[in-house]
Design a protein around this motif. Structure first.
Motif, PDB file in Angstrom:
ATOM      1  N   ALA A  29       0.809  -1.207  -0.085  1.00 50.78           N
ATOM      2  CA  ALA A  29       0.173   0.075   0.057  1.00 50.78           C
ATOM      3  C   ALA A  29       0.825   1.281  -0.101  1.00 50.78           C
ATOM      4  O   ALA A  29       2.023   1.258   0.423  1.00 50.78           O
ATOM      5  CB  ALA A  29      -0.809  -0.070   1.174  1.00 50.78           C
ATOM      6  N   SER A  95      -4.516  -1.953  -1.624  1.00 51.27           N
ATOM      7  CA  SER A  95      -4.710  -0.303  -1.967  1.00 51.27           C
ATOM      8  C   SER A  95      -4.166  -0.201  -3.207  1.00 51.27           C
ATOM      9  O   SER A  95      -4.599  -0.703  -4.188  1.00 51.27           O
ATOM     10  CB  SER A  95      -3.888   0.383  -0.622  1.00 51.27           C
ATOM     11  OG  SER A  95      -4.530   1.722  -0.729  1.00 51.27           O
ATOM     12  N   ILE A  96      -3.077   0.916  -3.228  1.00 50.27           N
ATOM     13  CA  ILE A  96      -2.513   1.115  -4.638  1.00 50.27           C
ATOM     14  C   ILE A  96      -1.938  -0.059  -5.232  1.00 50.27           C
ATOM     15  O   ILE A  96      -1.907  -0.191  -6.312  1.00 50.27           O
ATOM     16  CB  ILE A  96      -1.354   2.291  -4.428  1.00 50.27           C
ATOM     17  CG1 ILE A  96      -1.045   2.697  -5.832  1.00 50.27           C
ATOM     18  CG2 ILE A  96      -0.110   1.748  -3.662  1.00 50.27           C
ATOM     19  CD1 ILE A  96       0.418   3.831  -5.886  1.00 50.27           C
ATOM     20  N   GLY A  98      -3.328  -2.767  -5.404  1.00 45.70           N
ATOM     21  CA  GLY A  98      -4.180  -3.444  -6.125  1.00 45.70           C
ATOM     22  C   GLY A  98      -4.499  -2.704  -7.441  1.00 45.70           C
ATOM     23  O   GLY A  98      -5.078  -3.446  -8.304  1.00 45.70           O
ATOM     24  N   LEU A  99      -4.346  -1.293  -7.412  1.00 41.13           N
ATOM     25  CA  LEU A  99      -4.378  -0.799  -8.728  1.00 41.13           C
ATOM     26  C   LEU A  99      -3.364  -1.201  -9.595  1.00 41.13           C
ATOM     27  O   LEU A  99      -3.579  -1.705 -10.921  1.00 41.13           O
ATOM     28  CB  LEU A  99      -4.363   0.795  -8.600  1.00 41.13           C
ATOM     29  CG  LEU A  99      -5.687   1.572  -7.763  1.00 41.13           C
ATOM     30  CD1 LEU A  99      -5.095   2.746  -7.450  1.00 41.13           C
ATOM     31  CD2 LEU A  99      -6.703   1.411  -8.788  1.00 41.13           C
ATOM     32  N   ASN A 119      -8.609  -4.587  -0.266  1.00 42.07           N
ATOM     33  CA  ASN A 119      -8.540  -3.257   0.254  1.00 42.07           C
ATOM     34  C   ASN A 119      -8.176  -1.996  -0.722  1.00 42.07           C
ATOM     35  O   ASN A 119      -7.590  -1.183  -0.486  1.00 42.07           O
ATOM     36  CB  ASN A 119      -7.700  -2.902   1.411  1.00 42.07           C
ATOM     37  CG  ASN A 119      -8.129  -4.040   2.540  1.00 42.07           C
ATOM     38  OD1 ASN A 119      -7.486  -5.063   2.452  1.00 42.07           O
ATOM     39  ND2 ASN A 119      -9.022  -3.815   3.483  1.00 42.07           N
ATOM     40  N   THR A 120      -8.817  -2.253  -1.965  1.00 41.80           N
ATOM     41  CA  THR A 120      -8.445  -1.336  -3.008  1.00 41.80           C
ATOM     42  C   THR A 120      -9.989  -1.498  -3.815  1.00 41.80           C
ATOM     43  O   THR A 120     -11.185  -1.666  -3.461  1.00 41.80           O
ATOM     44  CB  THR A 120      -7.565  -2.238  -3.672  1.00 41.80           C
ATOM     45  OG1 THR A 120      -7.030  -1.368  -4.725  1.00 41.80           O
ATOM     46  CG2 THR A 120      -7.936  -3.391  -4.774  1.00 41.80           C
ATOM     47  N   ILE A 124      -9.962   4.904  -6.780  1.00 44.46           N
ATOM     48  CA  ILE A 124      -9.687   5.221  -5.104  1.00 44.46           C
ATOM     49  C   ILE A 124      -9.751   6.891  -5.058  1.00 44.46           C
ATOM     50  O   ILE A 124      -8.758   7.478  -5.347  1.00 44.46           O
ATOM     51  CB  ILE A 124      -8.569   4.855  -4.652  1.00 44.46           C
ATOM     52  CG1 ILE A 124      -8.501   3.113  -4.941  1.00 44.46           C
ATOM     53  CG2 ILE A 124      -8.315   5.199  -3.141  1.00 44.46           C
ATOM     54  CD1 ILE A 124      -7.185   2.271  -4.444  1.00 44.46           C
ATOM     55  N   ILE A 186      -2.365   7.333  -8.399  1.00 44.75           N
ATOM     56  CA  ILE A 186      -3.846   7.169  -7.660  1.00 44.75           C
ATOM     57  C   ILE A 186      -4.617   8.183  -8.436  1.00 44.75           C
ATOM     58  O   ILE A 186      -5.869   7.691  -8.761  1.00 44.75           O
ATOM     59  CB  ILE A 186      -3.980   6.973  -6.270  1.00 44.75           C
ATOM     60  CG1 ILE A 186      -2.982   5.888  -5.708  1.00 44.75           C
ATOM     61  CG2 ILE A 186      -5.212   6.673  -5.798  1.00 44.75           C
ATOM     62  CD1 ILE A 186      -2.553   5.894  -4.104  1.00 44.75           C
ATOM     63  N   THR A 213     -10.871   2.331   1.956  1.00 44.20           N
ATOM     64  CA  THR A 213     -11.595   1.823   0.755  1.00 44.20           C
ATOM     65  C   THR A 213     -12.676   0.857   1.442  1.00 44.20           C
ATOM     66  O   THR A 213     -12.380  -0.289   1.892  1.00 44.20           O
ATOM     67  CB  THR A 213     -10.658   0.765  -0.085  1.00 44.20           C
ATOM     68  OG1 THR A 213      -9.831   0.073   0.777  1.00 44.20           O
ATOM     69  CG2 THR A 213      -9.676   1.650  -0.921  1.00 44.20           C
ATOM     70  N   HIS A 238      -7.883  -0.954   7.090  1.00 42.18           N
ATOM     71  CA  HIS A 238      -7.312  -0.961   5.548  1.00 42.18           C
ATOM     72  C   HIS A 238      -5.972  -1.907   5.336  1.00 42.18           C
ATOM     73  O   HIS A 238      -5.812  -2.202   4.130  1.00 42.18           O
ATOM     74  CB  HIS A 238      -6.870   0.484   5.443  1.00 42.18           C
ATOM     75  CG  HIS A 238      -6.413   0.696   3.964  1.00 42.18           C
ATOM     76  ND1 HIS A 238      -7.281   0.516   2.856  1.00 42.18           N
ATOM     77  CD2 HIS A 238      -5.149   1.194   3.336  1.00 42.18           C
ATOM     78  CE1 HIS A 238      -6.766   0.908   1.862  1.00 42.18           C
ATOM     79  NE2 HIS A 238      -5.561   1.190   1.908  1.00 42.18           N
TER      80      HIS A 238
END
Length: 264
Positions: A29, A95-96, A98-99, A119-120, A124, A186, A213, A238
């Motif tokens: 993340a 989070s990032i 996951g992107l 958690n993405t 976002i 992001i 998220t 998160h």
């Protein structure tokens, strides 16, 4: 302590497990680094070959001047996997991360056979929210966002522990260039359309107390991919691999076996 020289960037990475095992890639993340996964590594099934690394601008990886386009972060992951000889991996992005994982799967399906989107989301926040956060960091540094970040990341009981202070330090000691660079990535990313075109096994993991998220946002992203599965970890924030590592590892291990990535 391994460094991959990819030409325009040097990334810090670690390899664990069976050198001949099926590959598992872990992408962390914003404001953390490869240590995000410390607690779950001992809980994963044996036989995997695990790659974890620090994104550009984080940990011991290079921190070039911002901004970083999301395509650059995806390309970093792509080149690092090729550097270590990985393909057909189960990729976990939080989070990032996951992107990055979504972008990698869209671009290089030969490298990704299954996804865990933790958690993405496909998008976002808003560009304006990220613009304000970037402006605050550039004016006052990461200390100015540290407390609010921890409130979004962790439930109140965890924030009162000594361990939470260590995570606060991790945020504030992230290179400013790196945090801002990835925040730009992001801000400029909307994967709703490309992610909806994916056709591969997907597990989406959410924490019931996630302030960054929220579960409904994670579920909405999971529903973009037919046949995906959604898993809620109650009481987690998160970063459930930090505050609920056993529950997180259990969900991840079940998915590894369900997809046939590793024989049960």
């Amino acid at each position: 302590m391994l460094m991959a020289d990819l030409g325009d960037i040097r990334l810090n990475y670690q390899l664990h497990g069976d050198p001949e095992g099926p590959p598992l890639v872990l992408i962390h993340a914003l404001g953390t680094d490869l240590r995000l996964w410390d607690k779950i590594l001992p809980l994963l099934p044996r036989g995997l070959r695990v790659l974890r690394y620090s994104l550009r601008g984080h940990g011991l990886s290079d921190a070039p001047n911002p901004p970083y386009p999301m395509g650059t972060l995806v390309r970093d992951a792509e080149r690092l996997m090729e550097h270590v000889g990985m393909r057909d991996a189960l990729v976990v992005g939080l989070s990032i991360g996951g992107l990055v994982a979504q972008g990698l799967a869209v671009k290089r399906l030969d490298l990704v056979r299954a996804l865990v989107l933790s958690n993405t989301a496909a998008k976002i926040g808003t560009a304006e929210i990220w613009r304000q956060r970037i402006a605050l960091i550039e004016d006052k540094g990461l200390e100015a966002i540290a407390d609010a970040t921890l409130e979004r990341w962790f439930p109140k009981p965890f924030r009162q522990t000594d361990e939470a202070l260590a995570w606060r330090h991790m945020v504030t000691r992230t290179p400013r260039h790196g945090y801002v660079g990835c925040a730009h990535a992001i801000a400029g990313t909307d994967f709703y359309t490309p992610t909806s075109g994916l056709r591969l096994p997907v597990l989406a993991i959410a924490g019931s107390e996630d302030g960054s998220t929220p579960p409904d946002l994670v579920r909405e992203t999971a529903e973009l991919v037919p046949g995906s599965r959604f898993h809620l970890i109650r009481g987690a924030g998160h970063l459930p691999c930090v505050d609920k590592p056993a529950d997180y590892a259990e969900a991840l291990t079940a998915f590894i076996h369900e997809t046939g990535h590793l024989a049960a």
